[in-house]
Design a protein around this motif. Sequence first.
Motif, PDB file in Angstrom:
ATOM      1  N   UNK A 278      -5.073   1.338  -1.849  1.00  0.00           N
ATOM      2  CA  UNK A 278      -6.397   0.970  -2.367  1.00  0.00           C
ATOM      3  C   UNK A 278      -6.736   1.041  -3.850  1.00  0.00           C
ATOM      4  N   UNK A 279      -6.031   1.472  -4.678  1.00  0.00           N
ATOM      5  CA  UNK A 279      -6.302   1.741  -6.033  1.00  0.00           C
ATOM      6  C   UNK A 279      -6.558   0.354  -6.553  1.00  0.00           C
ATOM      7  N   UNK A 280      -5.757  -0.760  -6.459  1.00  0.00           N
ATOM      8  CA  UNK A 280      -6.000  -2.119  -6.654  1.00  0.00           C
ATOM      9  C   UNK A 280      -5.799  -3.048  -5.544  1.00  0.00           C
ATOM     10  N   UNK A 281      -6.195  -4.163  -5.792  1.00  0.00           N
ATOM     11  CA  UNK A 281      -6.273  -5.195  -4.742  1.00  0.00           C
ATOM     12  C   UNK A 281      -5.410  -6.600  -5.398  1.00  0.00           C
ATOM     13  N   UNK A 282      -5.316  -7.349  -4.537  1.00  0.00           N
ATOM     14  CA  UNK A 282      -4.691  -8.689  -4.859  1.00  0.00           C
ATOM     15  C   UNK A 282      -5.419  -9.293  -5.912  1.00  0.00           C
TER      16      UNK A 282
ATOM     17  N   UNK B 171       0.657  -1.281   0.010  1.00  0.00           N
ATOM     18  CA  UNK B 171      -0.104  -0.167  -0.043  1.00  0.00           C
ATOM     19  C   UNK B 171       0.942   1.366   0.194  1.00  0.00           C
ATOM     20  N   UNK B 172       2.244   1.042   0.570  1.00  0.00           N
ATOM     21  CA  UNK B 172       2.910   2.307   0.508  1.00  0.00           C
ATOM     22  C   UNK B 172       4.253   2.070  -0.114  1.00  0.00           C
ATOM     23  N   UNK B 173       4.999   3.292  -0.313  1.00  0.00           N
ATOM     24  CA  UNK B 173       6.273   3.025  -0.952  1.00  0.00           C
ATOM     25  C   UNK B 173       6.155   3.426  -2.697  1.00  0.00           C
TER      26      UNK B 173
END
Length: 205
Positions: free
Chosen positions: A147-151, A116-118
């Motif tokens: 949260x723009x995409x998920x697994x 989610x970060x980096x």
Amino acid sequence: MGPFSVVFTFLLTASLAYYVYTPFPDGVEEPWKLMLLDATFRTAAKFQRLGFGHYIRSIRRFREVLLESDAGEDFVPGVKVSDVTFSGVPVRVYEASGGQGGLRRGLLYFHGGGWALGRASSYDKLTRIVSAELDAVVVSVDYRLYPEVQFPEPYLDCLAAAKHFLSAEVLSRYSVDPERVGVSGDSAGGNLAAAVAQEVHTRCS
């Protein structure tokens, strides 16, 4: 400073200290840094409930202001840096220029951050140093984040970038020895590195 200002300052300081303080076991290094991080997450979550957008985006902005700084060329001289795309995935390519000629090592690097970060630029200094010291072509992948995409989108981005880099044409373009290509990452990036390595190995077996 009048009595009211003194009392107000004292109460504000005490309130902030109470809000930030979280007890940690003995032996934890730099506990105040962890307390500030915890307070940042709690504050961002409260802002989300107030309608200020997803708390992860708030934490990203906080990191960009306080923790991240893109490295300049003076960090590690002699490393060429290019921002390109591999199969539609943004990557930052580091090419050391101080080698002995011939084919070089290749390294795919996946940054951490809990999916989610980096970003690639967060690790700019590290990847420059690795490229220079190993005389390697390092590819740092800017995979998409929650949260723009998920697994499994972050994993699929990393796999697509890896397959592109491992193609004979691209390895030849960067003068990389196909027998000396590795994958690496930290935290969530380590998970992605392991998953990509297993998938590539399975497909090549």
